[in-house]
Motif scaffolding. Structure first.
Motif, PDB file in Angstrom:
ATOM      1  N   TRP A  61       0.813  -1.221   0.000  1.00  0.00           N
ATOM      2  CA  TRP A  61       0.000   0.000   0.000  1.00  0.00           C
ATOM      3  C   TRP A  61       0.848   1.274   0.000  1.00  0.00           C
ATOM      4  N   LYS A  62       0.250   2.353  -0.464  1.00  0.00           N
ATOM      5  CA  LYS A  62       0.947   3.642  -0.510  1.00  0.00           C
ATOM      6  C   LYS A  62       1.303   4.151   0.880  1.00  0.00           C
ATOM      7  N   THR A  63       0.636   3.630   1.889  1.00  0.00           N
ATOM      8  CA  THR A  63       0.971   3.998   3.275  1.00  0.00           C
ATOM      9  C   THR A  63       2.335   3.457   3.687  1.00  0.00           C
ATOM     10  N   GLY A  64       2.889   2.567   2.882  1.00  0.00           N
ATOM     11  CA  GLY A  64       4.144   1.903   3.238  1.00  0.00           C
ATOM     12  C   GLY A  64       3.939   0.586   3.947  1.00  0.00           C
ATOM     13  N   ASN A  65       2.672   0.185   4.100  1.00  0.00           N
ATOM     14  CA  ASN A  65       2.360  -1.054   4.807  1.00  0.00           C
ATOM     15  C   ASN A  65       2.204  -2.226   3.844  1.00  0.00           C
ATOM     16  N   TYR A  66       2.515  -3.404   4.345  1.00  0.00           N
ATOM     17  CA  TYR A  66       2.233  -4.642   3.631  1.00  0.00           C
ATOM     18  C   TYR A  66       0.893  -5.179   4.117  1.00  0.00           C
ATOM     19  N   SER A  67       0.213  -5.939   3.272  1.00  0.00           N
ATOM     20  CA  SER A  67      -0.896  -6.744   3.749  1.00  0.00           C
ATOM     21  C   SER A  67      -0.336  -7.722   4.780  1.00  0.00           C
ATOM     22  N   ALA A  68      -1.094  -8.002   5.849  1.00  0.00           N
ATOM     23  CA  ALA A  68      -0.567  -8.780   6.980  1.00  0.00           C
ATOM     24  C   ALA A  68       0.010 -10.118   6.549  1.00  0.00           C
ATOM     25  N   ASP A  69      -0.642 -10.789   5.603  1.00  0.00           N
ATOM     26  CA  ASP A  69      -0.162 -12.096   5.152  1.00  0.00           C
ATOM     27  C   ASP A  69       1.055 -11.990   4.249  1.00  0.00           C
ATOM     28  N   LEU A  70       1.414 -10.770   3.834  1.00  0.00           N
ATOM     29  CA  LEU A  70       2.495 -10.592   2.863  1.00  0.00           C
ATOM     30  C   LEU A  70       3.724  -9.912   3.444  1.00  0.00           C
ATOM     31  N   VAL A  71       3.741  -9.718   4.753  1.00  0.00           N
ATOM     32  CA  VAL A  71       4.914  -9.119   5.390  1.00  0.00           C
ATOM     33  C   VAL A  71       6.133  -9.989   5.110  1.00  0.00           C
ATOM     34  N   SER A  72       7.224  -9.364   4.661  1.00  0.00           N
ATOM     35  CA  SER A  72       8.440 -10.111   4.364  1.00  0.00           C
ATOM     36  C   SER A  72       9.645  -9.444   5.000  1.00  0.00           C
ATOM     37  N   LEU A  73      10.362 -10.215   5.812  1.00  0.00           N
ATOM     38  CA  LEU A  73      11.599  -9.720   6.416  1.00  0.00           C
ATOM     39  C   LEU A  73      12.825 -10.236   5.664  1.00  0.00           C
ATOM     40  N   ASN A  74      12.573 -10.879   4.520  1.00  0.00           N
ATOM     41  CA  ASN A  74      13.647 -11.545   3.795  1.00  0.00           C
ATOM     42  C   ASN A  74      14.374 -10.634   2.819  1.00  0.00           C
ATOM     43  N   THR A  75      14.009  -9.367   2.786  1.00  0.00           N
ATOM     44  CA  THR A  75      14.683  -8.406   1.921  1.00  0.00           C
ATOM     45  C   THR A  75      15.187  -7.236   2.759  1.00  0.00           C
TER      46      THR A  75
END
Length: 493
Positions: A407-421
């Motif tokens: 999202w433009k807010t800078g947020n990920y959808s909860a199921d799509l959060v990725s710490l791998n990058t």
């Protein structure tokens, strides 16, 4: 990790489960350290999965009840698994419940664990998720044997989901399960299965080299690690010669057979549920796997003739036609925009997907737009393969390089959060700006036709504001495709 007290209450819900699951992701720094060290997975990975299984109440031999079809490969293993599920769903009156475990997911993590073709519900996911979580909290391991399994420790993200899938399928009474390997095979967390009914290997290629090796022979060795004694194995024809030789050697080591599956001519007369001419190879492999599975369960009596002229049962054809697999050669029409979507992220898959887009749209007199990202692999190389495949038949009027931020807010959808990058790399748009420069060099285009956006939502706004009929090719990453589908749905989570 131990849950905060609030998450130990009886009313823990799906969002609580997703939050806890996301806490199990390896961070970017850790992944880079592993890559730099050259430390590849070893048997400890398998021993730990066996121990985690014991901790939640299972002997590995218990999973033989699941009658697993085990599938690996570099390109097409997910589609092969989906086609296999589509076929076997036609036999669900006989098979009862058919489980499918795949990765990654697109919109929701529940997509990784399906029963009879449908992702398990949020209620079932959270119920079984916390059953596994609590059992791990209530048990312990010998720290001398398992130094990475100290008190309170949990498996990593993928291992946890693999463990969860076993628990779900066992508790739900699935008598047939299809397992797609995560990475490789020999040391993959799905490879604790002792007695699969059949194993499959889709097309081989170079990918995940930091874990599997830099040559096709090393990669084939890893893939062949899923072979088991007494379980026939099948692979597609036209594998790289040296890779095919290694697979045959691995089959001999494991005291089983490896057969090559031709493209079945009968499948050319139907419309496969997953588009793309190249999918007929995956559909043929799925046909062989499903047929062998049904023979092993004594549901079908005669083995399938591995000849291109073989007669394919009508139920198989129906299952292949009805297979649905989002994000692979998928077309969505929305007002004056037609989206062509494929999460291709290897050389072979990007060439196949680009060829599909080229062949379908080359004669359409509409604007063409590329929406692309690949955050962790060699993105510039993938972009080059795309350009070489698609040109000169198709010329893009514009290209947009976005991050995988939803999202433009800078947020990920909860199921799509990725710490791998790398968060810093994403925030600075480093990959996207490099891709922008590469595209300009490839096309000799002006900067105004090549945009960079910090989110998928912002990219879609640019395309929607074009105000004219347009064909959009969305590709480069399944993570991009997943975020794209969420934004297209218009439902922030």
């Amino acid at each position: 990790m131990r849950l905060p007290l609030s998450l130990k209450m009886a009313n823990r819900n799906y969002q609580d489960a997703v939050q806890a699951l996301n806490s199990l992701q390896s961070n970017y720094a850790n992944i880079m350290a592993i890559r730099a060290s050259g430390d590849r997975k070893n048997m400890m990975n398998i021993w730990e999965m066996q121990e985690w299984s014991r901790r939640i109440g299972y002997s590995v031999s218990d999973f033989n009840k699941l009658n697993v079809i085990h599938i690996t490969g570099t390109k097409g293993k997910g589609s092969t698994a989906a086609f296999t599920q589509g076929i076997l769903n036609q036999y669900k009156d006989t098979l009862s419940k058919v489980g499918l475990y795949t990765s990654p997911h697109l919109r929701s993590v529940r997509e990784r664990i399906r029963i009879n073709g449908e992702p398990i519900t949020e209620e079932l996911f959270s119920k079984y998720f916390f059953e596994v979580w609590d059992r791990l909290d209530e048990t312990s391991s010998n720290e001398d044997k398992f130094p990475h399994m100290t008190e309170g420790q949990k498996p990593g993200y993928f291992k946890y989901l693999t463990l969860l899938s076993f628990h779900v399928f066992m508790q739900e009474g699935c008598g047939t399960c299809i397992y797609e390997v995560g990475v490789g095979g020999e040391f993959d967390s799905t490879n604790i299965i002792e007695k699969p009914t059949v194993c499959g290997v889709s097309a081989l290629g170079i990918d995940h080299t930091f874990m599997l090796g830099n040559t096709i022979e090393e990669i084939a060795w890893n893939k062949g690690g899923i072979f088991k004694e007494g379980a026939p194995a099948f692979t597609v024809k036209s594998q790289p010669k040296t890779g095919s030789q290694v697979l045959q050697e691995r089959a001999a080591e494991r005291h089983t057979t490896l057969s090559e599956v031709p493209i079945f001519e009968h499948l050319k007369t139907i419309k496969l549920g997953i588009a793309g001419d190249f999918q007929i190879k995956n559909a043929s492999l799925a046909t062989a796997l499903a047929h062998q599975h049904l023979v092993s369960l004594d549901i079908l009596k005669e083995p399938l003739e591995l000849a291109s002229s073989a007669k394919i049962p009508d139920l198989f054809r129906k299952g292949l036609e009805q297979t649905v697999w989002e994000g692979r050669c998928q077309i969505i029409r929305s007002n004056n925009i037609t989206w062509y979507i494929d999460g291709a992220h290897t050389k072979e898959s990007i060439e196949a997907a680009s060829g599909w887009f080229r062949d379908v749209t080359a004669t359409f007199n509409r604007k063409k737009v590329l929406l692309f990202n690949q955050q962790s692999r060699d993105a510039k190389a993938l972009l080059g393969y795309l350009y070489e495949t698609i040109s000169p038949a198709v010329e893009f009027d514009a290209a947009i390089f976005t991050t995988n931020v939803t999202w433009k807010t800078g947020n990920y959808s909860a199921d799509l959060v990725s710490l791998n990058t790398s968060k810093e790399q994403v925030d600075k748009l480093e990959v996207q700006q490099n891709l922008q420069k590469e595209w300009i060099l490839l096309n000799e285009t002006e900067h105004r036709n090549v945009e960079v956006t910090s989110s998928i939502e912002a990219a879609l706004d640019l395309i929607k504001n074009m105000g004219e009929p347009v064909d959009v090719f969305v590709t480069g990453s399944l993570h991009l495709v997943g975020g794209f589908l969420v934004v297209l749905d218009g439902k922030p989570t």
